[in-house]
Design a protein around this motif. Structure first.
Motif, PDB file in Angstrom:
ATOM      1  N   HIS A   1     -40.185  69.972  90.500  1.00 17.96           N
ATOM      2  CA  HIS A   1     -39.161  69.938  89.456  1.00 17.96           C
ATOM      3  C   HIS A   1     -39.630  70.611  88.169  1.00 17.96           C
TER       4      HIS A   1
ATOM      5  N   ALA B   1     -36.963  58.936  91.668  1.00 17.95           N
ATOM      6  CA  ALA B   1     -36.892  58.975  93.131  1.00 17.95           C
ATOM      7  C   ALA B   1     -36.660  57.565  93.645  1.00 17.95           C
TER       8      ALA B   1
ATOM      9  N   HIS C   1     -40.109  55.910  90.069  1.00 17.18           N
ATOM     10  CA  HIS C   1     -39.735  55.688  91.469  1.00 17.18           C
ATOM     11  C   HIS C   1     -39.388  54.228  91.702  1.00 17.18           C
TER      12      HIS C   1
ATOM     13  N   SER D   1     -32.418  63.900  88.668  1.00 16.92           N
ATOM     14  CA  SER D   1     -33.256  64.591  87.690  1.00 16.92           C
ATOM     15  C   SER D   1     -32.415  65.102  86.522  1.00 16.92           C
TER      16      SER D   1
ATOM     17  N   VAL E   1     -32.861  61.515  94.849  1.00 12.62           N
ATOM     18  CA  VAL E   1     -33.610  61.935  93.663  1.00 12.62           C
ATOM     19  C   VAL E   1     -32.633  62.384  92.586  1.00 12.62           C
TER      20      VAL E   1
ATOM     21  N   VAL F   1     -39.238  64.739 100.863  1.00 14.21           N
ATOM     22  CA  VAL F   1     -39.415  65.369  99.555  1.00 14.21           C
ATOM     23  C   VAL F   1     -39.234  66.881  99.669  1.00 14.21           C
TER      24      VAL F   1
ATOM     25  N   VAL G   1     -37.472  62.605  86.147  1.00 18.69           N
ATOM     26  CA  VAL G   1     -37.053  62.518  87.545  1.00 18.69           C
ATOM     27  C   VAL G   1     -37.151  61.066  88.003  1.00 18.69           C
TER      28      VAL G   1
ATOM     29  N   VAL H   1     -41.946  61.185  86.112  1.00 20.98           N
ATOM     30  CA  VAL H   1     -41.431  60.802  87.426  1.00 20.98           C
ATOM     31  C   VAL H   1     -41.504  59.292  87.589  1.00 20.98           C
TER      32      VAL H   1
ATOM     33  N   LEU I   1     -36.534  69.171  97.524  1.00 21.28           N
ATOM     34  CA  LEU I   1     -36.898  70.342  96.723  1.00 21.28           C
ATOM     35  C   LEU I   1     -36.255  71.612  97.248  1.00 21.28           C
TER      36      LEU I   1
ATOM     37  N   LEU J   1     -43.121  65.918  93.702  1.00 23.47           N
ATOM     38  CA  LEU J   1     -41.848  65.931  92.988  1.00 23.47           C
ATOM     39  C   LEU J   1     -42.029  66.468  91.574  1.00 23.47           C
TER      40      LEU J   1
END
Length: 420
Positions: free
Chosen positions: A331, A308, A343, A364, A362, A284, A306, A341, A288, A327
């Motif tokens: 973001h 993931a 996942h 976004s 990821v 992660v 987002v 978010v 980022l 995350l």
């Protein structure tokens, strides 16, 4: 639910070749549960270019009975890197045009599917075929299959130097695709080159985290884009049935996850990988690190949503490591989205060399896209003010008003992202 992959233009077919190679390496058991191939292992792909040269390697899949010969469509000459030529076609092109032949191939391929869910378009925004014909095909597919989804994998040209018409082509492509597509995965050539030209490592247990391939070659760039695409779109266990059967909904669930409102659907993708002993928190951090944070004016960027996708989550440690909160903060997710978010996880990494290595991809809906939009709008306005190259577009039916409408669309899109 199945998807048809539509490869358009030189860039689209170079990416498509990497994509088909990746799927062809999978076991027959995997192919039967993959939404991008039939139960017999045939690839659900339609390949089109205005010249036959780029498509020659795709004929290898025809010879191996992995693709229908009618799904490879070529023309007799290029489209001059001109969006207008690709979109409208030349004089006298009627029933036998690339557009008509491609649409017929897409219809046949959709009919072969158990259930047609939509189309994934691979193309470039800068060339005549990928940008112009790709835009027109998206509009035609939207009209023909109104309930089907459209997701594009769109390659953004380098900041400068690819073609004198690249800014016009990108302007017209983005405006058209934003009307017809449901989501657009944008891959900026400059950013992809920086990812493939360097490796960023950090301590992660006994493994290192890498954001790309070691060499910044065209082949490596194509491989990186397809790796990101596969990381997002290949089946994952968390979206499968209890019996392990894939529903084939990954491309369309991605749209649902990261495009909460239809007025903003330009998507940014980052990917990092590591050994199976690495901690997800380190991956992660790598994601980022490669995410743009500030605009040229110093304004912080933010994300509407987002997604993931964690592959190689064999020990189910992804959620336990509190990565979702990291995350969300990294973001700078908007406050109005209560669940920004999403996942997905899978215990295996089907995209990598090792099935047990860890891969984090990821996607976004990130406001850093405004940097690209500002650049395209400004360069296009400067060229329009000088009336540069306009006659090249006018001869194929694109007038000055069409450029101004496209500029208005992108300016409205900039305001939409700036307002979040």
């Amino acid at each position: 639910m199945s998807a048809v992959v539509l490869q358009v233009g030189q860039c689209g077919n170079q990416l498509g070749l990497e994509w088909c190679k990746l799927l062809n390496k999978k076991s027959n058991r995997y192919k039967k549960r993959c939404p991008f191939s039939s139960r017999t292992g045939e690839l659900a792909a339609v390949c089109v270019d205005s010249e036959p040269k780029v498509l020659r390697r795709m004929h290898e899949f025809v010879k191996k009975n992995k693709m229908h010969p009618s799904n490879i469509i070529d023309g007799k000459g290029g489209l001059g890197s001109n969006w207008a030529y690709g979109y409208h076609g030349g004089q006298g092109e009627v029933e036998n045009s690339l557009l008509q032949r491609t649409m017929e191939a897409v219809r046949r391929e959709a009919e072969r599917r158990d259930y047609y869910g939509g189309t994934v378009l691979l193309h470039s925004l800068s060339g005549g075929t990928g940008s112009g014909l790709g835009s027109r095909l998206c509009e035609e597919i939207r009209d023909e299959f109104a309930v089907g989804h459209i997701l594009t994998v769109s390659v953004v040209p380098h900041h400068s130097g690819e073609s004198p018409l690249q800014h016009y082509n990108t302007l017209l492509s983005l405006a058209s695709l934003h009307r017809s597509a449901d989501g657009m995965l944008l891959f900026n050539n400059d950013h992809v080159l920086s990812c493939t030209g360097s490796q960023h490592s950090s301590a992660a247990g006994r493994g290192a985290v890498s954001c790309g391939l070691p060499q910044g070659t065209l082949s490596a760039m194509n491989a990186h884009i397809i790796s990101c695409t596969a990381g997002l779109l290949l089946p994952v266990q968390s979206l499968s049935t209890d019996s392990g059967q894939s529903l084939g909904i990954e491309p369309w669930e991605l749209i649902r996850s990261v495009c909460p409102i239809p007025t903003a659907k330009l998507l940014h993708t980052t990917q990092v990988s590591a050994s199976e002993t690495s901690h997800w928190d380190s991956l992660v951090s790598g994601v980022l690190q490669n995410l743009p944070h500030l605009s040229p004016a110093g304004k912080p960027y933010s994300s509407r949503a987002v997604l993931a996708v964690a592959r190689g989550n064999q020990d189910n440690s992804f959620i336990a490591s509190n990565v979702l909160q990291k995350l969300r903060q990294g973001h700078r997710c908007v406050k109005w989205n209560p669940f920004p978010v999403d996942h997905w996880t899978d215990p295996r990494n089907e995209t990598g060399i090792s099935l047990f290595s860890r891969l984090l991809t990821v996607c976004s809906n990130h406001s850093s896209v405004t940097k690209l939009l500002h650049h395209v709008v400004q360069r296009s306005r400067d060229m329009l003010a000088a009336r540069a190259y306009l006659h090249w577009y006018e001869r194929y039916g694109v007038e000055t008003d069409d450029f101004h409408q496209a500029l208005s669309s992108l300016s409205a899109l900039i305001e939409e992202y700036d307002s979040q």
